[in-house]
Design a protein around this motif. Structure first.
Motif, PDB file in Angstrom:
ATOM      1  N   ILE A  51       0.874  -1.175   0.000  1.00  0.00           N
ATOM      2  CA  ILE A  51       0.000   0.000   0.000  1.00  0.00           C
ATOM      3  C   ILE A  51       0.910   1.223   0.000  1.00  0.00           C
ATOM      4  CG2 ILE A  51      -1.734   1.345   1.259  1.00  0.00           C
ATOM      5  CD1 ILE A  51      -2.780  -1.280   2.425  1.00  0.00           C
ATOM      6  N   LYS A  52       0.692   2.109  -0.973  1.00  0.00           N
ATOM      7  CA  LYS A  52       1.460   3.351  -1.048  1.00  0.00           C
ATOM      8  C   LYS A  52       0.498   4.514  -0.852  1.00  0.00           C
ATOM      9  CE  LYS A  52       4.811   1.463  -4.268  1.00  0.00           C
ATOM     10  NZ  LYS A  52       5.325   1.508  -5.640  1.00  0.00           N
ATOM     11  N   ILE A  53       0.894   5.439  -0.006  1.00  0.00           N
ATOM     12  CA  ILE A  53       0.073   6.617   0.276  1.00  0.00           C
ATOM     13  C   ILE A  53       0.905   7.851  -0.016  1.00  0.00           C
ATOM     14  CG2 ILE A  53      -1.192   7.891   2.052  1.00  0.00           C
ATOM     15  CD1 ILE A  53      -1.571   5.154   3.483  1.00  0.00           C
ATOM     16  N   ASN A  54       0.401   8.696  -0.891  1.00  0.00           N
ATOM     17  CA  ASN A  54       1.080   9.932  -1.227  1.00  0.00           C
ATOM     18  C   ASN A  54       1.089  10.846   0.006  1.00  0.00           C
ATOM     19  OD1 ASN A  54       1.593  12.621  -2.221  1.00  0.00           O
ATOM     20  ND2 ASN A  54       1.179  11.818  -4.277  1.00  0.00           N
ATOM     21  N   LYS A  55       2.237  11.383   0.335  1.00  0.00           N
ATOM     22  CA  LYS A  55       2.389  12.198   1.544  1.00  0.00           C
ATOM     23  C   LYS A  55       1.455  13.405   1.591  1.00  0.00           C
ATOM     24  CE  LYS A  55       7.230  11.010   2.148  1.00  0.00           C
ATOM     25  NZ  LYS A  55       8.613  11.488   2.172  1.00  0.00           N
ATOM     26  N   GLU A  56       1.124  13.941   0.427  1.00  0.00           N
ATOM     27  CA  GLU A  56       0.314  15.162   0.405  1.00  0.00           C
ATOM     28  C   GLU A  56      -1.117  14.952   0.908  1.00  0.00           C
ATOM     29  OE1 GLU A  56      -1.332  15.428  -4.153  1.00  0.00           O
ATOM     30  OE2 GLU A  56       0.755  15.988  -3.794  1.00  0.00           O
ATOM     31  N   ILE A  57      -1.579  13.714   0.978  1.00  0.00           N
ATOM     32  CA  ILE A  57      -2.950  13.510   1.470  1.00  0.00           C
ATOM     33  C   ILE A  57      -2.996  13.133   2.949  1.00  0.00           C
ATOM     34  CG2 ILE A  57      -3.827  12.848  -0.789  1.00  0.00           C
ATOM     35  CD1 ILE A  57      -4.049   9.963   0.415  1.00  0.00           C
ATOM     36  N   VAL A  58      -1.852  13.015   3.568  1.00  0.00           N
ATOM     37  CA  VAL A  58      -1.830  12.686   4.999  1.00  0.00           C
ATOM     38  C   VAL A  58      -2.111  13.968   5.779  1.00  0.00           C
ATOM     39  CG1 VAL A  58      -0.471  11.775   6.904  1.00  0.00           C
ATOM     40  CG2 VAL A  58      -0.196  10.811   4.608  1.00  0.00           C
ATOM     41  N   ASP A  59      -3.301  14.023   6.334  1.00  0.00           N
ATOM     42  CA  ASP A  59      -3.745  15.185   7.092  1.00  0.00           C
ATOM     43  C   ASP A  59      -4.282  14.691   8.431  1.00  0.00           C
ATOM     44  OD1 ASP A  59      -4.905  17.428   8.182  1.00  0.00           O
ATOM     45  OD2 ASP A  59      -6.237  17.828   6.476  1.00  0.00           O
ATOM     46  N   PRO A  60      -3.573  14.957   9.512  1.00  0.00           N
ATOM     47  CA  PRO A  60      -4.034  14.489  10.829  1.00  0.00           C
ATOM     48  C   PRO A  60      -5.435  14.981  11.188  1.00  0.00           C
ATOM     49  CG  PRO A  60      -1.848  15.473  11.004  1.00  0.00           C
ATOM     50  CD  PRO A  60      -2.332  15.713   9.612  1.00  0.00           C
ATOM     51  N   GLU A  61      -5.856  16.050  10.546  1.00  0.00           N
ATOM     52  CA  GLU A  61      -7.184  16.599  10.815  1.00  0.00           C
ATOM     53  C   GLU A  61      -8.276  15.910   9.997  1.00  0.00           C
ATOM     54  OE1 GLU A  61      -7.621  18.833  13.260  1.00  0.00           O
ATOM     55  OE2 GLU A  61      -5.459  18.668  13.581  1.00  0.00           O
ATOM     56  N   ASP A  62      -7.879  15.077   9.015  1.00  0.00           N
ATOM     57  CA  ASP A  62      -8.865  14.422   8.157  1.00  0.00           C
ATOM     58  C   ASP A  62      -8.486  12.954   7.935  1.00  0.00           C
ATOM     59  OD1 ASP A  62     -11.012  13.941   6.557  1.00  0.00           O
ATOM     60  OD2 ASP A  62     -10.354  15.213   4.890  1.00  0.00           O
ATOM     61  N   VAL A  63      -8.376  12.228   8.999  1.00  0.00           N
ATOM     62  CA  VAL A  63      -8.023  10.807   8.932  1.00  0.00           C
ATOM     63  C   VAL A  63      -9.123  10.012   8.229  1.00  0.00           C
ATOM     64  CG1 VAL A  63      -7.528   8.749  10.319  1.00  0.00           C
ATOM     65  CG2 VAL A  63      -6.556  10.955  10.970  1.00  0.00           C
ATOM     66  N   ASP A  64     -10.363  10.436   8.380  1.00  0.00           N
ATOM     67  CA  ASP A  64     -11.478   9.736   7.751  1.00  0.00           C
ATOM     68  C   ASP A  64     -11.306   9.646   6.235  1.00  0.00           C
ATOM     69  OD1 ASP A  64     -12.719   9.322  10.171  1.00  0.00           O
ATOM     70  OD2 ASP A  64     -14.095  11.024   9.961  1.00  0.00           O
ATOM     71  N   MET A  65     -10.854  10.725   5.602  1.00  0.00           N
ATOM     72  CA  MET A  65     -10.665  10.713   4.159  1.00  0.00           C
ATOM     73  C   MET A  65      -9.595   9.691   3.775  1.00  0.00           C
ATOM     74  SD  MET A  65      -9.215  13.478   1.399  1.00  0.00           S
ATOM     75  CE  MET A  65      -7.632  13.357   2.160  1.00  0.00           C
ATOM     76  N   LEU A  66      -8.497   9.670   4.508  1.00  0.00           N
ATOM     77  CA  LEU A  66      -7.416   8.730   4.218  1.00  0.00           C
ATOM     78  C   LEU A  66      -7.906   7.291   4.384  1.00  0.00           C
ATOM     79  CD1 LEU A  66      -4.515   8.125   3.494  1.00  0.00           C
ATOM     80  CD2 LEU A  66      -3.904   8.491   5.903  1.00  0.00           C
ATOM     81  N   GLU A  67      -8.632   7.030   5.446  1.00  0.00           N
ATOM     82  CA  GLU A  67      -9.175   5.689   5.674  1.00  0.00           C
ATOM     83  C   GLU A  67     -10.098   5.269   4.528  1.00  0.00           C
ATOM     84  OE1 GLU A  67      -9.173   5.681  10.578  1.00  0.00           O
ATOM     85  OE2 GLU A  67     -10.998   6.217   9.495  1.00  0.00           O
ATOM     86  N   THR A  68     -10.920   6.185   4.075  1.00  0.00           N
ATOM     87  CA  THR A  68     -11.843   5.900   2.978  1.00  0.00           C
ATOM     88  C   THR A  68     -11.087   5.592   1.694  1.00  0.00           C
ATOM     89  OG1 THR A  68     -13.572   7.260   3.952  1.00  0.00           O
ATOM     90  CG2 THR A  68     -13.752   6.828   1.593  1.00  0.00           C
TER      91      THR A  68
END
Length: 104
Positions: A51-68
């Motif tokens: 699983i690769k996650i682009n760093k620009e979408i890691v937002d501690p204030e919006d974990v729900d979006m990342l999980e989705t």
């Protein structure tokens, strides 16, 4: 109906199925969600290998979006892997005249 001939055909099909399953385990595909911001790598045997996650979408204030996004990518990867496996296994049973539900 020759039982020995039928048994031999079944053994050959089992051998081909085992080989196809081995081949599928060696095939990988990548599936992305969020415009490529999350990428999941999966084998033809439905094993998630990365699983690769682009760093620009890691937002501690919006974990729900990342999980989705991660969940969506994983679900899509597994669905594609199952589709590929079904297609490969279907090639083995094609033309055998199996009753409905007995194919792969």
């Amino acid at each position: 109906m020759n039982i020995q001939k039928m048994m031999k055909q079944m053994q050959q099909m089992q051998s081909k199925m085992a080989q196809t399953q081995d081949d599928l385990a060696g095939k990988t595909m990548e599936v992305s969600s969020g415009g490529g911001r999350v990428t999941v790598t999966v084998t033809g045997a439905q094993e998630i290998t990365g699983i690769k996650i682009n760093k620009e979408i890691v937002d501690p204030e919006d974990v729900d979006m990342l999980e989705t996004l991660v969940l969506t990518a994983v679900q899509q990867a597994l669905a594609k892997s199952k589709e590929m496996a079904a297609g490969e296994m279907g090639k083995l049973t094609q033309g055998m005249g199996l009753p409905p539900g007995m194919g792969f």
